[in-house]
Design an enzyme around this catalytic site. Sequence first.
Site, PDB file in Angstrom:
ATOM      1  N   HIS A 147       0.827  -1.215   0.000  1.00 24.54           N
ATOM      2  CA  HIS A 147       0.000   0.000   0.000  1.00 24.54           C
ATOM      3  C   HIS A 147       0.863   1.267   0.000  1.00 24.54           C
ATOM      4  O   HIS A 147       0.424   2.321   0.458  1.00 24.54           O
ATOM      5  CB  HIS A 147      -0.947   0.031   1.209  1.00 24.54           C
ATOM      6  CG  HIS A 147      -1.768  -1.202   1.365  1.00 24.54           C
ATOM      7  ND1 HIS A 147      -2.910  -1.454   0.630  1.00 24.54           N
ATOM      8  CD2 HIS A 147      -1.594  -2.300   2.165  1.00 24.54           C
ATOM      9  CE1 HIS A 147      -3.415  -2.631   0.980  1.00 24.54           C
ATOM     10  NE2 HIS A 147      -2.631  -3.165   1.897  1.00 24.54           N
TER      11      HIS A 147
ATOM     12  N   SER B  85      16.571  20.550 -15.957  1.00 24.81           N
ATOM     13  CA  SER B  85      15.441  21.435 -16.180  1.00 24.81           C
ATOM     14  C   SER B  85      15.886  22.638 -16.992  1.00 24.81           C
ATOM     15  O   SER B  85      17.026  23.098 -16.874  1.00 24.81           O
ATOM     16  CB  SER B  85      14.872  21.893 -14.833  1.00 24.81           C
ATOM     17  OG  SER B  85      14.018  23.003 -14.988  1.00 24.81           O
TER      18      SER B  85
ATOM     19  N   LYS C 123      17.987  20.602 -10.746  1.00 25.31           N
ATOM     20  CA  LYS C 123      17.231  19.369 -10.933  1.00 25.31           C
ATOM     21  C   LYS C 123      17.929  18.352 -11.828  1.00 25.31           C
ATOM     22  O   LYS C 123      18.630  18.699 -12.766  1.00 25.31           O
ATOM     23  CB  LYS C 123      15.859  19.685 -11.530  1.00 25.31           C
ATOM     24  CG  LYS C 123      14.892  20.368 -10.588  1.00 25.31           C
ATOM     25  CD  LYS C 123      13.532  20.504 -11.241  1.00 25.31           C
ATOM     26  CE  LYS C 123      12.893  19.158 -11.444  1.00 25.31           C
ATOM     27  NZ  LYS C 123      11.675  19.208 -12.263  1.00 25.31           N
TER      28      LYS C 123
ATOM     29  N   GLU D 180      10.320   7.848 -16.836  1.00 27.52           N
ATOM     30  CA  GLU D 180       9.074   8.559 -17.112  1.00 27.52           C
ATOM     31  C   GLU D 180       8.581   8.281 -18.531  1.00 27.52           C
ATOM     32  O   GLU D 180       7.379   8.084 -18.766  1.00 27.52           O
ATOM     33  CB  GLU D 180       9.266  10.059 -16.905  1.00 27.52           C
ATOM     34  CG  GLU D 180       9.369  10.454 -15.438  1.00 27.52           C
ATOM     35  CD  GLU D 180       9.595  11.944 -15.240  1.00 27.52           C
ATOM     36  OE1 GLU D 180       9.486  12.387 -14.084  1.00 27.52           O
ATOM     37  OE2 GLU D 180       9.885  12.664 -16.217  1.00 27.52           O
TER      38      GLU D 180
END
Length: 469
Positions: free
Chosen positions: A162, A283, A289, A296
């Site tokens: 979970h 980025s 970043k 992704e």
Amino acid sequence: MTATPSTPQPWSQRFESALHPAIVQFNASIGFDIELIEYDLTGSQAHAQMLAQVGIISAEEGEQLVRGLEQIRQEYRAGEFKPGLDAEDVHFAVERRLTQLIGDAGKKLHTARSRNDQVGTDIRLYLRDQIRQIQAQLAAFQTVLLDLAQRHVETLIPGYTHLQRAQPVSLAHHLLAYFEMAQRDRQRLEEIYTRVNISPLGSGALAGTPHPIDRHYSARLLHFDAVYANSLDGVSDRDFAIEFLAASSLIVMHLSRLSEEVILWASQEFGFVSLKDACATGSSIMPQKKNPDVPELVRGKTGRVFGHLQALLVLMKGLPLAYNKDLQEDKEALFDSVRTVKACLEAMTILISEGLSFRTERLAQAVNEDFSNATDVADYLASKGVPFREAYNIVGSVVKTCLAQGILLKDLSLESWQSFHPVFEADIFTTIEPRQVVAARKSYGGTGFEQVRNQLEAAKQRLTQPLKA
């Protein structure tokens, strides 16, 4: 809209005028089915050899056809054969070029076959090759998982249910779960291969042919294991393609699950892995970043393959026997799925082998900062004769007390432990130490270090053994 004259099409003298130019473009598949050209040439060579073998054409004509088809293959590979829209599809493009090369003998190639069984043969030859290539990629992916797991048998990572901390596990054990998924993917493709590797060649348009062909002979030349027993089924069956897309969907689903974990692990909140520069981007506006673009994109591309599976199911659900033009739509779904699966497997294999670095200190910290050893306290009590359900409730009270005090189980004194139940002794502190929690799970398939080492050895052997359908 006024029709503009178009080049007459090749099918017969039944038609008095040409197709509308827009319909020519709408109808044509040459823009994508050119991908089948090598398979079309191979299938046609086998068909020509069969025609000569049974005496429908002469041996000399058979040799002419085979040589001419091979010349087209070399022209295509050299970039010299580039059929355009006027060819409609790859099959007519090849036949037209063949007739240009060898004359009237080229017009005999299509004897005793239809484009319906021809395209069915081409797709199966294509998919047969792609299955083997994808299986090899899956094995390469499994190999890098094994290599990484081998280095992290005794590295601990929080295990989740979970998405909540559940129990610590060996990082190798976690990675080997994905090895097992990939093993099922390879096995599934092997099973599908047996249903791909059946020849429809000789089924004709739908009803077979009056010519004395030998379907088994051409099937042997093309290394098919069997031939379709029913000509209607032979030209209209796309079950094998749907099965392949279902298997492809499972492959990318497994990759997407791993991708999701990598994305979480790479976040500042988890901090379990660092992304190496080879597999991360920055980025355009935030210089601090590192973005996990590879996982992704894999996660995103998964939807494409799922969509193609759904599209082919919907395509097939209302088709009466036998062949229908709707089936032209199967190719782009297959081609794009194959490209997507192969690209995702390649990218994830590189990511696992070259793009990640596990932060072992952070992982060690993570397994020491939660209550994922609570089940082991219940098991400890059960080993001392306390009924498990009673032990479960006792541990619930212990955890509740620790939360109220802002401490962990390891911070309780022995006196505090014994206030919950007198069977607690000093060995409770060893029992709840994360390494001991993992080591204690010695059941077959469990995360205990000894079991994981056994799993690694078994996995290596399975990679070298032939798959069974």
